[in-house]
Design a protein around this motif. Structure first.
Motif, PDB file in Angstrom:
ATOM      1  N   VAL A 155       0.876  -0.918   0.424  1.00  0.00           N
ATOM      2  CA  VAL A 155       0.090   0.066   0.040  1.00  0.00           C
ATOM      3  C   VAL A 155       0.745   1.547   0.437  1.00  0.00           C
ATOM      4  O   VAL A 155       1.754   1.718   1.053  1.00  0.00           O
ATOM      5  CB  VAL A 155      -0.778   0.045   1.317  1.00  0.00           C
ATOM      6  N   LEU A 156       0.923   2.165  -1.294  1.00  0.00           N
ATOM      7  CA  LEU A 156       1.777   3.187  -0.936  1.00  0.00           C
ATOM      8  C   LEU A 156       0.953   4.043  -0.459  1.00  0.00           C
ATOM      9  O   LEU A 156      -0.025   4.726  -0.477  1.00  0.00           O
ATOM     10  CB  LEU A 156       1.624   3.739  -2.259  1.00  0.00           C
ATOM     11  N   PRO A 157       1.817   5.441   0.582  1.00  0.00           N
ATOM     12  CA  PRO A 157       1.322   5.697   0.949  1.00  0.00           C
ATOM     13  C   PRO A 157       0.850   7.090   0.263  1.00  0.00           C
ATOM     14  O   PRO A 157       1.317   7.684  -1.067  1.00  0.00           O
ATOM     15  CB  PRO A 157       3.110   6.931   1.966  1.00  0.00           C
ATOM     16  N   LYS A 158       0.493   8.189   0.693  1.00  0.00           N
ATOM     17  CA  LYS A 158       0.165  10.115  -0.282  1.00  0.00           C
ATOM     18  C   LYS A 158       1.542  10.014  -0.190  1.00  0.00           C
ATOM     19  O   LYS A 158       2.483  10.601   0.893  1.00  0.00           O
ATOM     20  CB  LYS A 158      -0.819  10.711   0.625  1.00  0.00           C
ATOM     21  N   ALA A 159       1.256  11.305  -1.698  1.00  0.00           N
ATOM     22  CA  ALA A 159       2.353  11.266  -2.162  1.00  0.00           C
ATOM     23  C   ALA A 159       2.321  12.918  -2.050  1.00  0.00           C
ATOM     24  O   ALA A 159       1.553  13.513  -2.189  1.00  0.00           O
ATOM     25  CB  ALA A 159       2.649  11.298  -4.133  1.00  0.00           C
ATOM     26  N   THR A 160       3.653  13.670  -1.543  1.00  0.00           N
ATOM     27  CA  THR A 160       3.340  15.060  -1.663  1.00  0.00           C
ATOM     28  C   THR A 160       4.471  15.200  -2.057  1.00  0.00           C
ATOM     29  O   THR A 160       6.332  14.719  -2.306  1.00  0.00           O
ATOM     30  CB  THR A 160       3.634  15.748   0.837  1.00  0.00           C
ATOM     31  N   ALA A 161       4.889  16.593  -2.452  1.00  0.00           N
ATOM     32  CA  ALA A 161       6.523  17.693  -2.852  1.00  0.00           C
ATOM     33  C   ALA A 161       7.270  17.159  -1.525  1.00  0.00           C
ATOM     34  O   ALA A 161       6.974  17.753  -0.727  1.00  0.00           O
ATOM     35  CB  ALA A 161       5.463  18.985  -3.172  1.00  0.00           C
ATOM     36  N   VAL A 162       8.516  16.996  -2.490  1.00  0.00           N
ATOM     37  CA  VAL A 162       9.519  16.788  -1.701  1.00  0.00           C
ATOM     38  C   VAL A 162      10.828  17.756  -2.060  1.00  0.00           C
ATOM     39  O   VAL A 162      10.920  17.587  -3.015  1.00  0.00           O
ATOM     40  CB  VAL A 162      10.103  15.505  -1.682  1.00  0.00           C
ATOM     41  N   GLY A 163      11.402  19.187  -1.640  1.00  0.00           N
ATOM     42  CA  GLY A 163      12.820  19.497  -2.438  1.00  0.00           C
ATOM     43  C   GLY A 163      12.429  19.984  -3.592  1.00  0.00           C
ATOM     44  O   GLY A 163      10.842  20.924  -3.876  1.00  0.00           O
ATOM     45  N   ALA A 173       7.616   7.650  -8.309  1.00  0.00           N
ATOM     46  CA  ALA A 173       9.115   6.748  -7.195  1.00  0.00           C
ATOM     47  C   ALA A 173       8.218   5.776  -6.504  1.00  0.00           C
ATOM     48  O   ALA A 173       8.685   4.811  -7.107  1.00  0.00           O
ATOM     49  CB  ALA A 173       9.333   8.046  -6.877  1.00  0.00           C
ATOM     50  N   LEU A 174       7.118   6.280  -6.290  1.00  0.00           N
ATOM     51  CA  LEU A 174       6.727   5.587  -5.345  1.00  0.00           C
ATOM     52  C   LEU A 174       5.953   4.088  -6.106  1.00  0.00           C
ATOM     53  O   LEU A 174       5.650   3.080  -5.658  1.00  0.00           O
ATOM     54  CB  LEU A 174       5.497   6.064  -4.531  1.00  0.00           C
ATOM     55  N   GLN A 175       5.540   4.427  -7.404  1.00  0.00           N
ATOM     56  CA  GLN A 175       4.871   3.383  -8.211  1.00  0.00           C
ATOM     57  C   GLN A 175       6.196   2.525  -9.099  1.00  0.00           C
ATOM     58  O   GLN A 175       5.652   1.448  -9.001  1.00  0.00           O
ATOM     59  CB  GLN A 175       4.212   4.124  -9.585  1.00  0.00           C
ATOM     60  N   GLN A 176       6.937   3.250  -9.071  1.00  0.00           N
ATOM     61  CA  GLN A 176       7.722   2.166  -9.277  1.00  0.00           C
ATOM     62  C   GLN A 176       8.831   1.651  -8.648  1.00  0.00           C
ATOM     63  O   GLN A 176       8.777   0.391  -8.869  1.00  0.00           O
ATOM     64  CB  GLN A 176       9.245   3.239 -10.082  1.00  0.00           C
ATOM     65  N   THR A 177       8.816   2.310  -7.039  1.00  0.00           N
ATOM     66  CA  THR A 177       8.968   1.058  -5.879  1.00  0.00           C
ATOM     67  C   THR A 177       8.680  -0.112  -5.294  1.00  0.00           C
ATOM     68  O   THR A 177       8.077  -1.351  -5.680  1.00  0.00           O
ATOM     69  CB  THR A 177       9.136   1.601  -4.947  1.00  0.00           C
ATOM     70  N   LYS A 178       7.408  -0.128  -6.060  1.00  0.00           N
ATOM     71  CA  LYS A 178       5.650  -1.253  -6.130  1.00  0.00           C
ATOM     72  C   LYS A 178       5.894  -2.119  -7.382  1.00  0.00           C
ATOM     73  O   LYS A 178       6.104  -3.495  -7.112  1.00  0.00           O
ATOM     74  CB  LYS A 178       4.713  -0.365  -5.950  1.00  0.00           C
ATOM     75  N   ILE A 179       5.855  -0.997  -8.133  1.00  0.00           N
ATOM     76  CA  ILE A 179       6.839  -2.215  -9.549  1.00  0.00           C
ATOM     77  C   ILE A 179       7.542  -3.268  -9.270  1.00  0.00           C
ATOM     78  O   ILE A 179       8.326  -4.336  -9.355  1.00  0.00           O
ATOM     79  CB  ILE A 179       6.863  -1.819 -10.711  1.00  0.00           C
ATOM     80  N   LEU A 180       8.940  -2.511  -8.557  1.00  0.00           N
ATOM     81  CA  LEU A 180      10.269  -3.170  -8.419  1.00  0.00           C
ATOM     82  C   LEU A 180      10.015  -4.045  -7.074  1.00  0.00           C
ATOM     83  O   LEU A 180      10.328  -6.125  -7.811  1.00  0.00           O
ATOM     84  CB  LEU A 180      11.074  -2.470  -8.106  1.00  0.00           C
ATOM     85  N   ALA A 199      11.208  -5.771 -12.959  1.00  0.00           N
ATOM     86  CA  ALA A 199      11.839  -5.139 -11.239  1.00  0.00           C
ATOM     87  C   ALA A 199      13.188  -4.361 -12.282  1.00  0.00           C
ATOM     88  O   ALA A 199      13.653  -3.737 -11.945  1.00  0.00           O
ATOM     89  CB  ALA A 199      12.216  -6.075 -10.411  1.00  0.00           C
ATOM     90  N   LEU A 200      14.287  -5.055 -13.088  1.00  0.00           N
ATOM     91  CA  LEU A 200      15.004  -4.287 -13.894  1.00  0.00           C
ATOM     92  C   LEU A 200      14.568  -2.913 -14.509  1.00  0.00           C
ATOM     93  O   LEU A 200      15.324  -1.863 -14.480  1.00  0.00           O
ATOM     94  CB  LEU A 200      15.774  -5.560 -14.191  1.00  0.00           C
ATOM     95  N   ALA A 201      13.193  -2.871 -15.375  1.00  0.00           N
ATOM     96  CA  ALA A 201      12.918  -1.593 -16.003  1.00  0.00           C
ATOM     97  C   ALA A 201      13.359  -1.385 -15.068  1.00  0.00           C
ATOM     98  O   ALA A 201      13.112   0.414 -15.442  1.00  0.00           O
ATOM     99  CB  ALA A 201      11.713  -2.444 -16.520  1.00  0.00           C
ATOM    100  N   VAL A 202      13.127  -0.654 -13.969  1.00  0.00           N
ATOM    101  CA  VAL A 202      12.582   0.530 -13.272  1.00  0.00           C
ATOM    102  C   VAL A 202      14.064   1.253 -12.224  1.00  0.00           C
ATOM    103  O   VAL A 202      13.787   2.348 -11.992  1.00  0.00           O
ATOM    104  CB  VAL A 202      11.491   0.268 -12.013  1.00  0.00           C
ATOM    105  N   LEU A 203      14.749   0.131 -12.471  1.00  0.00           N
ATOM    106  CA  LEU A 203      15.995   0.354 -11.613  1.00  0.00           C
ATOM    107  C   LEU A 203      17.025   1.191 -12.847  1.00  0.00           C
ATOM    108  O   LEU A 203      16.664   0.975 -14.902  1.00  0.00           O
ATOM    109  CB  LEU A 203      17.481  -0.270 -11.879  1.00  0.00           C
ATOM    110  N   ASP A 204      17.593   2.156 -13.040  1.00  0.00           N
ATOM    111  CA  ASP A 204      18.003   3.327 -14.154  1.00  0.00           C
ATOM    112  C   ASP A 204      19.349   2.342 -14.368  1.00  0.00           C
ATOM    113  O   ASP A 204      20.354   2.272 -14.350  1.00  0.00           O
ATOM    114  CB  ASP A 204      18.700   4.987 -12.815  1.00  0.00           C
ATOM    115  N   PRO A 205      19.313   2.499 -15.377  1.00  0.00           N
ATOM    116  CA  PRO A 205      20.686   2.076 -16.549  1.00  0.00           C
ATOM    117  C   PRO A 205      21.821   2.288 -16.500  1.00  0.00           C
ATOM    118  O   PRO A 205      23.006   2.080 -16.720  1.00  0.00           O
ATOM    119  CB  PRO A 205      19.976   1.520 -17.696  1.00  0.00           C
ATOM    120  N   LYS A 206      21.737   3.875 -16.164  1.00  0.00           N
ATOM    121  CA  LYS A 206      23.077   4.797 -16.269  1.00  0.00           C
ATOM    122  C   LYS A 206      23.715   4.503 -15.146  1.00  0.00           C
ATOM    123  O   LYS A 206      25.199   4.546 -14.303  1.00  0.00           O
ATOM    124  CB  LYS A 206      22.762   6.328 -16.247  1.00  0.00           C
ATOM    125  N   GLN A 207      23.369   3.654 -14.050  1.00  0.00           N
ATOM    126  CA  GLN A 207      23.846   2.947 -12.688  1.00  0.00           C
ATOM    127  C   GLN A 207      24.904   1.462 -13.144  1.00  0.00           C
ATOM    128  O   GLN A 207      23.719   0.631 -12.698  1.00  0.00           O
ATOM    129  CB  GLN A 207      22.884   3.061 -11.042  1.00  0.00           C
TER     130      GLN A 207
END
Length: 371
Positions: A155-163, A173-180, A199-207
């Motif tokens: 269950v994802l928390p309610k999103a709010t702006a951060v910085g 980002a929360l939705q991508q976390t659930k996908i992973l 799971a691999l598809a939501v990780l940044d290949p630049k890393q």
């Protein structure tokens, strides 16, 4: 780590359904046959009046047959109802849905699902239930019986702006976390050892270092490159999942990171009921707890792909998986089989205890107090 369940036969004898059906049919036939011989009160009254030579008022008027017919049916319906009550009392499972809230033929009523976890528990679950898992009830005796099924437990928390990141960016980002989490721990293909592509598809290949390490762990697993530290995988030649449900419990939080980005923190436990593929019916459960940090980097400061995640700190803990085996799979131990792997050297711990700090005992393989 092993758990040694012992299956006990049911003390309630099983009576075939066709026997109960014949009993009910014979009972109804006998009731109808006997009820037809019993005269109604009105019939007895009319008979007495005719014997006395008295003609009832309105007798030759157009009579209604509804009242006499209803009166004749009442004794029959009453006897039928009594018979039905007797049958249900002896075999409650004849009623659908178990309306009495008890157990029918050894199957428990549907357990109510716990509400989502919103904070770290302060204590482990209650004392272990003595019931053992079976093919029909793979979560019997487990605290996970009341946990959510699969992705419903994430269950994802309610999103709010951060910085500098907007609400929509945090929501992504929360939705991508659930996908992973789903792709790494709940996808049937991942569980049976296939490549966890979603799971691999939501990780940044630049890393590139992270991707090189993950790819190496999947192709040439070893102690230093163990894919089970992120992915729940079982060797399909040895074991298979019982049913299609993995129990899930945990929570996700998020906040600003020290480098100006967003960190999503996931802490989840997954419970897998498994059976060997050799025809055995003994069920064992493996419990996997994962604590993962996933970062959304500021692309103005780092090489990062907007919308994708960077894998940060990643800890894992396993209940009932052989120690010292690094072939890329988790290996549950069954009470009816000889133990595999090395002897545990870590502490004895409850794998369902989500109040425990996962960092303690890191790098050691201990003994599970229950599975």
């Amino acid at each position: 780590m092993s758990d040694k369940p012992s299956e006990e036969p049911s003390s309630t004898p099983e009576i075939p359904d066709d026997v109960w059906e014949k009993f009910a049919q014979d009972t109804e036939r006998d009731i109808r046959a006997s009820a037809a011989k019993e005269p109604s009160a009105r019939a007895r009254m009319v008979s007495e009046r005719l014997k006395a030579g008295e003609q009832p008022a309105g007798w030759r008027a157009a009579p209604t047959t509804k009242a006499p017919r209803r009166r004749r049916l009442l004794p029959v319906l009453g006897l039928l109802l009594a018979a039905a009550v007797a049958v249900v009392a002896m075999k409650p499972s004849l009623l659908p849905g178990d309306p009495f809230g008890g157990k029918a033929e050894g199957n428990p009523a549907a357990a109510s699902t716990l509400p989502p976890e919103t904070a770290a528990p302060t204590a482990p679950p209650s004392v272990a239930d003595p019931e053992v898992p079976t093919l029909d009830r793979p979560f019997a005796g487990s605290p996970a019986l009341n946990w959510a099924d699969g992705a419903a437990g994430i269950v994802l928390p309610k999103a709010t702006a951060v910085g500098k990141f907007s609400k929509d960016q945090v929501e992504l980002a929360l939705q991508q976390t659930k996908i992973l989490l789903v792709g790494a721990n709940l996808d049937p293909k991942t569980i049976r050892g296939d490549r966890p592509a979603a799971a691999l598809a939501v990780l940044d290949p630049k890393q590139t270092k992270t991707f090189d390490r993950l790819n190496a762990s999947l192709t040439t697993p070893s102690k230093a490159q163990d894919p089970t530290l992120l992915f729940s995988r079982f060797d399909p030649k040895d074991v298979r999942l019982v049913g299609d449900v993995v129990k899930t419990r945990g929570r996700i939080t998020f906040g600003a990171s020290d480098d100006g980005g967003v960190t999503v923190h996931a802490d989840y436990t997954f419970v897998y009921p498994l059976v060997r593929t050799d025809g055995s019916t003994t069920v064992a459960r493996t419990i996997v707890r994962r604590v993962i940090d996933l970062d959304v980097l500021d692309p103005t400061r780092y090489q990062a792909t907007p919308g994708l995640l960077t894998l940060g700190q990643n800890n894992a803990d396993f209940g009932n998986s052989a120690c010292g085996v690094y072939d890329g799979y988790l290996h549950p131990e069954f009470g009816s089989a000889s133990p595999t792997g090395a002897a545990p050297t870590g502490p004895t711990e409850d794998p369902y205890d989500r109040s425990r700090d996962l960092g303690k005992g890191k790098g050691t393989c201990g003994t599970a107090t229950r599975t």
